[in-house]
Design a protein around this motif. Structure first.
Motif, short mmCIF file in Angstrom:
data_model
loop_
_atom_site.label_atom_id
_atom_site.label_comp_id
_atom_site.label_asym_id
_atom_site.label_seq_id
_atom_site.Cartn_x
_atom_site.Cartn_y
_atom_site.Cartn_z
N ALA A 258 18.06 67.97 58.67
CA ALA A 258 17.07 69.03 58.54
C ALA A 258 15.65 68.47 58.71
CB ALA A 258 17.20 69.74 57.19
N SER A 259 14.78 69.27 59.26
CA SER A 259 13.40 68.84 59.52
C SER A 259 12.56 68.86 58.24
CB SER A 259 12.75 69.79 60.54
OG SER A 259 12.59 71.09 59.97
N GLU A 260 11.40 68.24 58.33
CA GLU A 260 10.48 68.24 57.19
C GLU A 260 10.07 69.66 56.83
OE1 GLU A 260 5.99 66.62 55.98
OE2 GLU A 260 6.93 65.98 57.87
N ARG A 264 10.31 71.47 53.19
CA ARG A 264 9.09 71.93 52.52
C ARG A 264 9.09 73.44 52.25
NH1 ARG A 264 4.61 68.69 52.17
NH2 ARG A 264 4.74 66.64 53.16
N HIS A 265 9.66 74.22 53.18
CA HIS A 265 9.44 75.67 53.11
C HIS A 265 10.71 76.52 53.03
CE1 HIS A 265 5.27 74.74 53.97
NE2 HIS A 265 5.62 74.14 55.10
N HIS A 266 11.87 75.96 53.31
CA HIS A 266 13.06 76.82 53.40
C HIS A 266 14.24 76.35 52.55
CE1 HIS A 266 11.05 78.81 56.72
NE2 HIS A 266 10.88 77.63 57.31
#
Length: 308
Positions: A258-260, A264-266
């Protein structure tokens, strides 16, 4: 990180890189050009090294043949069909060869694909009807040489020590990371004990022990696209499967793939969606008690335990 270096076709590294790192856009529209470019650079390097004979013996069509995946045809009811297969064999050389043979990891994978997955698919198919999609590829055939001995904990520990010390050696050469080298060397001697203790602890702590993949990241997932949308997903490489908390696979996937931005947001939304799907499936399987016991808070608690 050259611990897995071996002698073989240049197509091996090219395939590994392309399927591990290249985007869908590259595979759909730029692959042929990139392969031709790579072969041209390879030929130029060989000739610059005075290996003209080797360059002449490895033309573009030979390289592309190395890149091809196995896609045999067979006849069924007088109709010729095409099937794409993944063929796995034991390594003939290289540092990873010993690990594959000594730990007998293909045995675990065969048991998962040949014995466990058909049972899982049968239950899911009965639940999902026409919406059912297999989780993994079908195992058509397998074979292995008789095992004459079992690998002991001491041998596994020596293999782990070898590779962790290799990482320590690399860190020692990286400016700013030298301080971590000794920490890795200290950890190398305790790796197997620590790993085993944590696995056993997780199995006892979780309220929902399940059969996990064990190496759940994006490169062990194959995606089928229709109209540029993902229509199906298949999991591959089941050599590390074991019974533990579902948080184990979930955490492994999120931190490896998973991306940063996701972290951070999801993250909260994804975890709730995962948990909702999990308990929903448990209830459909008639496991109401397990679904009630494994609350969202229990899932997050298991994820924290995985990071202890």
């Amino acid at each position: 990180m050259l611990q897995l270096s071996t002698t073989g076709s240049p197509a091996v590294d090219v395939q590994h890189f392309l399927y591990g790192s290249a985007s869908e856009e590259v595979h759909r529209r730029q692959l042929a050009g990139l392969l031709t470019l790579f072969h041209g650079e390879l030929q130029s390097t060989l000739r610059a090294l005075g290996l003209a004979a080797e360059a002449d013996a490895y033309p573009l069509d030979e390289f592309l043949e190395d890149m091809e995946r196995t896609a045999p045809r067979y006849e069924d009811n007088e109709e010729t069909q095409k099937k794409t297969l993944i063929v796995k064999t034991l390594l003939e050389s290289g540092g990873f060869k010993d690990i594959v043979e000594k730990l007998d990891i293909f045995k675990t994978e065969v048991e998962m694909l040949h014995d466990m997955m058909p049972q899982i698919h049968e239950k899911l198919s009965a639940l999902e009807k026409e919406e059912f999609r297999p989780l993994a590829a079908k195992c058509y055939q397998w074979g292995r040489q008789p095992v004459t001995s079992r690998v002991g904990g001491s041998h596994l520990a020596s293999l782990a020590t070898k590779y962790i010390n290799g990482l320590a050696n690399q860190l020692e050469k990286c400016p700013g990371y030298e301080q971590y080298s000794e920490r890795y060397r200290t950890f190398a001697n305790r790796f197997i004990d620590v790993k085993y203790e944590r696995m056993e602890k997780m199995k006892k702590q979780t309220k929902l022990p399940v059969l996990t993949h064990g190496d759940c990241w994006k490169n062990n997932m194959m995606f089928k696209y229709m109209n540029e949308e993902v229509s199906e997903v298949r999991l591959v490489d089941f050599q590390c499967s074991s019974v533990t908390s579902p948080a184990s696979d979930l955490l492994y996937f999120l931190y490896s793939s998973a991306s940063e931005n996701v972290h951070r947001h999801h993250m909260e939304d994804l975890l709730r969606e995962y948990h909702s799907t999990l308990v929903g499936l448990l209830r459909r399987l008639g496991l109401e008690q397990q679904a009630e016991a494994y609350t969202f808070e229990e899932l997050k608690k298991d994820m924290d335990h995985c990071l202890d």
